[in-house]
Design a protein around this motif. Structure first.
Motif, PDB file in Angstrom:
ATOM      1  N   GLN A  85      23.634 -12.660  27.960  1.00 53.90           N
ATOM      2  CA  GLN A  85      22.688 -11.833  28.705  1.00 53.90           C
ATOM      3  C   GLN A  85      22.379 -10.547  27.949  1.00 53.90           C
ATOM      4  OE1 GLN A  85      25.108 -11.616  32.298  1.00 53.90           O
ATOM      5  NE2 GLN A  85      23.569 -12.773  33.443  1.00 53.90           N
ATOM      6  N   ALA A  86      23.410  -9.914  27.433  1.00 52.26           N
ATOM      7  CA  ALA A  86      23.238  -8.613  26.784  1.00 52.26           C
ATOM      8  C   ALA A  86      22.443  -8.703  25.496  1.00 52.26           C
ATOM      9  CB  ALA A  86      24.608  -7.995  26.496  1.00 52.26           C
ATOM     10  N   SER A  87      22.506  -9.824  24.823  1.00 48.31           N
ATOM     11  CA  SER A  87      21.805  -9.962  23.548  1.00 48.31           C
ATOM     12  C   SER A  87      20.517 -10.755  23.665  1.00 48.31           C
ATOM     13  CB  SER A  87      22.721 -10.644  22.518  1.00 48.31           C
ATOM     14  OG  SER A  87      23.136 -11.916  22.986  1.00 48.31           O
ATOM     15  N   GLY A  88      20.158 -11.153  24.895  1.00 49.87           N
ATOM     16  CA  GLY A  88      18.954 -11.942  25.094  1.00 49.87           C
ATOM     17  C   GLY A  88      17.687 -11.103  25.153  1.00 49.87           C
ATOM     18  N   ALA A  89      16.574 -11.792  25.395  1.00 47.50           N
ATOM     19  CA  ALA A  89      15.273 -11.120  25.420  1.00 47.50           C
ATOM     20  C   ALA A  89      14.836 -10.736  26.825  1.00 47.50           C
ATOM     21  CB  ALA A  89      14.218 -12.035  24.788  1.00 47.50           C
ATOM     22  N   GLY A  90      15.639 -11.063  27.846  1.00 46.97           N
ATOM     23  CA  GLY A  90      15.275 -10.774  29.222  1.00 46.97           C
ATOM     24  C   GLY A  90      15.551  -9.331  29.616  1.00 46.97           C
ATOM     25  N   VAL A  91      15.486  -9.068  30.917  1.00 48.64           N
ATOM     26  CA  VAL A  91      15.665  -7.697  31.415  1.00 48.64           C
ATOM     27  C   VAL A  91      17.054  -7.162  31.102  1.00 48.64           C
ATOM     28  CG1 VAL A  91      13.931  -7.884  33.229  1.00 48.64           C
ATOM     29  CG2 VAL A  91      16.270  -8.613  33.702  1.00 48.64           C
ATOM     30  N   ASP A  92      18.067  -8.053  31.096  1.00 49.79           N
ATOM     31  CA  ASP A  92      19.423  -7.600  30.776  1.00 49.79           C
ATOM     32  C   ASP A  92      19.524  -7.149  29.327  1.00 49.79           C
ATOM     33  OD1 ASP A  92      20.575  -8.118  33.327  1.00 49.79           O
ATOM     34  OD2 ASP A  92      20.687 -10.238  32.840  1.00 49.79           O
ATOM     35  N   GLY A  93      18.901  -7.905  28.427  1.00 50.77           N
ATOM     36  CA  GLY A  93      18.930  -7.525  27.019  1.00 50.77           C
ATOM     37  C   GLY A  93      18.189  -6.233  26.758  1.00 50.77           C
ATOM     38  N   ILE A  94      17.071  -6.042  27.459  1.00 46.97           N
ATOM     39  CA  ILE A  94      16.310  -4.793  27.313  1.00 46.97           C
ATOM     40  C   ILE A  94      17.136  -3.614  27.789  1.00 46.97           C
ATOM     41  CG2 ILE A  94      14.296  -3.524  28.149  1.00 46.97           C
ATOM     42  CD1 ILE A  94      12.826  -6.220  28.291  1.00 46.97           C
ATOM     43  N   ALA A  95      17.795  -3.776  28.942  1.00 51.48           N
ATOM     44  CA  ALA A  95      18.628  -2.694  29.480  1.00 51.48           C
ATOM     45  C   ALA A  95      19.811  -2.409  28.564  1.00 51.48           C
ATOM     46  CB  ALA A  95      19.113  -3.060  30.882  1.00 51.48           C
ATOM     47  N   ALA A  96      20.396  -3.459  27.985  1.00 55.82           N
ATOM     48  CA  ALA A  96      21.531  -3.257  27.081  1.00 55.82           C
ATOM     49  C   ALA A  96      21.114  -2.457  25.862  1.00 55.82           C
ATOM     50  CB  ALA A  96      22.110  -4.609  26.664  1.00 55.82           C
ATOM     51  N   ASN A 102      18.774   1.527  19.992  1.00 54.23           N
ATOM     52  CA  ASN A 102      17.935   0.644  19.198  1.00 54.23           C
ATOM     53  C   ASN A 102      18.078   0.882  17.694  1.00 54.23           C
ATOM     54  OD1 ASN A 102      16.497  -0.743  21.383  1.00 54.23           O
ATOM     55  ND2 ASN A 102      15.625   1.264  21.816  1.00 54.23           N
ATOM     56  N   GLU A 103      19.023   1.745  17.302  1.00 49.26           N
ATOM     57  CA  GLU A 103      19.131   2.073  15.880  1.00 49.26           C
ATOM     58  C   GLU A 103      19.595   0.890  15.049  1.00 49.26           C
ATOM     59  OE1 GLU A 103      21.082   3.550  18.191  1.00 49.26           O
ATOM     60  OE2 GLU A 103      20.839   5.722  18.195  1.00 49.26           O
ATOM     61  N   VAL A 104      20.416   0.032  15.654  1.00 47.08           N
ATOM     62  CA  VAL A 104      20.987  -1.098  14.924  1.00 47.08           C
ATOM     63  C   VAL A 104      20.508  -2.394  15.571  1.00 47.08           C
ATOM     64  CG1 VAL A 104      23.118  -2.251  14.250  1.00 47.08           C
ATOM     65  CG2 VAL A 104      23.017   0.239  14.300  1.00 47.08           C
ATOM     66  N   ALA A 105      20.115  -3.357  14.767  1.00 47.19           N
ATOM     67  CA  ALA A 105      19.664  -4.651  15.293  1.00 47.19           C
ATOM     68  C   ALA A 105      20.885  -5.512  15.598  1.00 47.19           C
ATOM     69  CB  ALA A 105      18.746  -5.344  14.292  1.00 47.19           C
ATOM     70  N   TRP A 106      21.653  -5.114  16.614  1.00 44.29           N
ATOM     71  CA  TRP A 106      22.875  -5.842  16.946  1.00 44.29           C
ATOM     72  C   TRP A 106      22.539  -7.107  17.732  1.00 44.29           C
ATOM     73  CZ3 TRP A 106      23.658  -6.435  22.158  1.00 44.29           C
ATOM     74  CH2 TRP A 106      22.991  -5.550  23.008  1.00 44.29           C
ATOM     75  N   ASP A 107      23.468  -8.036  17.724  1.00 53.02           N
ATOM     76  CA  ASP A 107      23.258  -9.290  18.425  1.00 53.02           C
ATOM     77  C   ASP A 107      24.587  -9.771  18.987  1.00 53.02           C
ATOM     78  OD1 ASP A 107      24.656 -10.109  16.208  1.00 53.02           O
ATOM     79  OD2 ASP A 107      23.003 -11.258  15.335  1.00 53.02           O
ATOM     80  N   ILE A 108      24.605 -11.022  19.419  1.00 53.36           N
ATOM     81  CA  ILE A 108      25.810 -11.552  20.050  1.00 53.36           C
ATOM     82  C   ILE A 108      26.996 -11.561  19.092  1.00 53.36           C
ATOM     83  CG2 ILE A 108      25.357 -13.979  19.471  1.00 53.36           C
ATOM     84  CD1 ILE A 108      26.278 -14.638  22.361  1.00 53.36           C
ATOM     85  N   ASN A 159      34.030 -13.022  10.188  1.00 55.69           N
ATOM     86  CA  ASN A 159      35.154 -13.885  10.551  1.00 55.69           C
ATOM     87  C   ASN A 159      35.201 -14.272  12.018  1.00 55.69           C
ATOM     88  OD1 ASN A 159      36.190 -13.803   7.882  1.00 55.69           O
ATOM     89  ND2 ASN A 159      37.169 -11.826   8.298  1.00 55.69           N
ATOM     90  N   HIS A 160      34.539 -13.485  12.892  1.00 56.77           N
ATOM     91  CA  HIS A 160      34.657 -13.748  14.331  1.00 56.77           C
ATOM     92  C   HIS A 160      33.315 -13.808  15.054  1.00 56.77           C
ATOM     93  CE1 HIS A 160      39.016 -13.166  14.044  1.00 56.77           C
ATOM     94  NE2 HIS A 160      38.748 -12.126  13.266  1.00 56.77           N
ATOM     95  N   GLY A 161      32.230 -13.551  14.359  1.00 51.25           N
ATOM     96  CA  GLY A 161      30.921 -13.523  14.999  1.00 51.25           C
ATOM     97  C   GLY A 161      30.456 -14.855  15.552  1.00 51.25           C
ATOM     98  N   LEU A 162      31.014 -15.950  15.056  1.00 49.21           N
ATOM     99  CA  LEU A 162      30.623 -17.286  15.520  1.00 49.21           C
ATOM    100  C   LEU A 162      31.618 -17.882  16.513  1.00 49.21           C
ATOM    101  CD1 LEU A 162      29.351 -18.861  12.161  1.00 49.21           C
ATOM    102  CD2 LEU A 162      27.992 -17.849  14.009  1.00 49.21           C
ATOM    103  N   GLU A 163      32.654 -17.124  16.867  1.00 50.48           N
ATOM    104  CA  GLU A 163      33.678 -17.633  17.779  1.00 50.48           C
ATOM    105  C   GLU A 163      33.233 -17.445  19.228  1.00 50.48           C
ATOM    106  OE1 GLU A 163      37.240 -15.572  16.727  1.00 50.48           O
ATOM    107  OE2 GLU A 163      37.477 -16.633  14.824  1.00 50.48           O
ATOM    108  N   THR A 164      32.839 -18.546  19.846  1.00 50.58           N
ATOM    109  CA  THR A 164      32.294 -18.481  21.207  1.00 50.58           C
ATOM    110  C   THR A 164      33.363 -18.195  22.261  1.00 50.58           C
ATOM    111  OG1 THR A 164      32.521 -20.882  21.426  1.00 50.58           O
ATOM    112  CG2 THR A 164      30.408 -20.040  20.619  1.00 50.58           C
ATOM    113  N   THR A 165      34.641 -18.282  21.897  1.00 49.87           N
ATOM    114  CA  THR A 165      35.693 -18.025  22.878  1.00 49.87           C
ATOM    115  C   THR A 165      35.640 -16.595  23.410  1.00 49.87           C
ATOM    116  OG1 THR A 165      37.200 -17.539  21.045  1.00 49.87           O
ATOM    117  CG2 THR A 165      37.272 -19.752  21.975  1.00 49.87           C
ATOM    118  N   TRP A 166      35.136 -15.667  22.582  1.00 45.76           N
ATOM    119  CA  TRP A 166      35.024 -14.280  23.051  1.00 45.76           C
ATOM    120  C   TRP A 166      34.030 -14.180  24.204  1.00 45.76           C
ATOM    121  CZ3 TRP A 166      38.859 -11.574  21.270  1.00 45.76           C
ATOM    122  CH2 TRP A 166      39.379 -11.853  20.007  1.00 45.76           C
ATOM    123  N   ASP A 167      33.055 -15.078  24.263  1.00 44.54           N
ATOM    124  CA  ASP A 167      32.034 -15.041  25.309  1.00 44.54           C
ATOM    125  C   ASP A 167      32.633 -15.303  26.690  1.00 44.54           C
ATOM    126  OD1 ASP A 167      30.627 -14.927  22.992  1.00 44.54           O
ATOM    127  OD2 ASP A 167      29.484 -16.769  23.308  1.00 44.54           O
TER     128      ASP A 167
END
Length: 231
Positions: A85-96, A102-108, A159-167
């Motif tokens: 939700q936080a990294s998506g394009a919807g209202v939650d991502g916009i609010a996050a 907006n300085e850094v193009a962060w993602d999931i 090393n951990h950006g692709l580990e879905t267990t954190w989600d």
């Protein structure tokens, strides 16, 4: 009879609707300092040694600050978001992005890296500066980073950006006021991340639309019963 049956079903549906809610979060600050002398426990300096729940032995804190640009508050309205939700394009991502900047193009991947880095703090906080600076550097260019901080951050993403267990285990705590079109960035509480089991909340408030639907159902039932009696 049909109207009464329909009204009863409508009321039952209204009661079962999952209402969007605001959670009131309360932080408890420990008021201690790192080995380097930095204050890490007040609403003025940030929730750097703060708890939502009763702290466990050996755990320095259970909530981790992601946002360098705002001042922590002891109590504030919050919305809990999954990483998707936080990294998506919807209202939650916009609010996050309003909250974290907006300085850094962060993602999931950055959120997963932050979750991993939060587990590397020692009870004595000897790694405080580098680890927390690395977490901040994932979301803000306002942070005075060092080579050690940026190295930790980039390695955590790799090393951990692709580990879905954190989600499944962690959530982003967002200031609900970031959803407002007229939000004032200076008034937002800092953004945090925590283990899902540490989300201590109070005061769940149903949406006005839920109350309206429930009220309509009750009125319909009352009208149907009154009409039935008159017949």
């Amino acid at each position: 009879m049909k109207l009464l049956r329909f009204s009863s079903i409508a009321l039952a549906a209204a009661l079962m609707l999952p209402a969007a809610s605001h959670a009131q979060v309360t932080l408890t600050f420990d008021g201690v300092k790192t080995p380097g002398g930095d204050p890490v426990g007040s609403d003025a300096t940030g929730a750097y040694r703060a708890h939502q729940t009763i702290p466990t032995v050996g755990s320095p804190f259970d909530i981790y600050c992601l946002d360098f640009d705002h001042i922590a508050q002891s109590v504030w309205p919050a919305t809990y978001l999954t990483f998707a939700q936080a990294s998506g394009a919807g209202v939650d991502g916009i609010a996050a992005r309003k909250q974290l900047g907006n300085e850094v193009a962060w993602d999931i991947k950055s959120l997963r890296a932050a979750a991993y880095l939060s587990t590397t703090f020692g009870a004595d906080l000897t790694t405080w500066d580098d680890v927390h600076g690395a977490i901040w550097s994932l979301f803000s260019t306002s942070v005075p980073t060092t080579g050690a901080m940026t190295s930790l951050a980039s390695n955590a993403i790799t090393n951990h950006g692709l580990e879905t267990t954190w989600d499944d285990d962690y959530v982003l705590i967002l200031d609900t006021r970031a959803y407002s079109e007229n939000f004032a960035a200076a008034n937002l509480n800092q953004g945090f991340i925590t283990e899902d089991g540490n989300t201590g909340t109070t005061a769940v408030v149903p949406e006005p639309s839920t109350y309206a639907l429930m009220g309509a159902g009750l009125l319909a039932i009352g009208f149907a019963r009154r009409r039935r009696r008159s017949v």
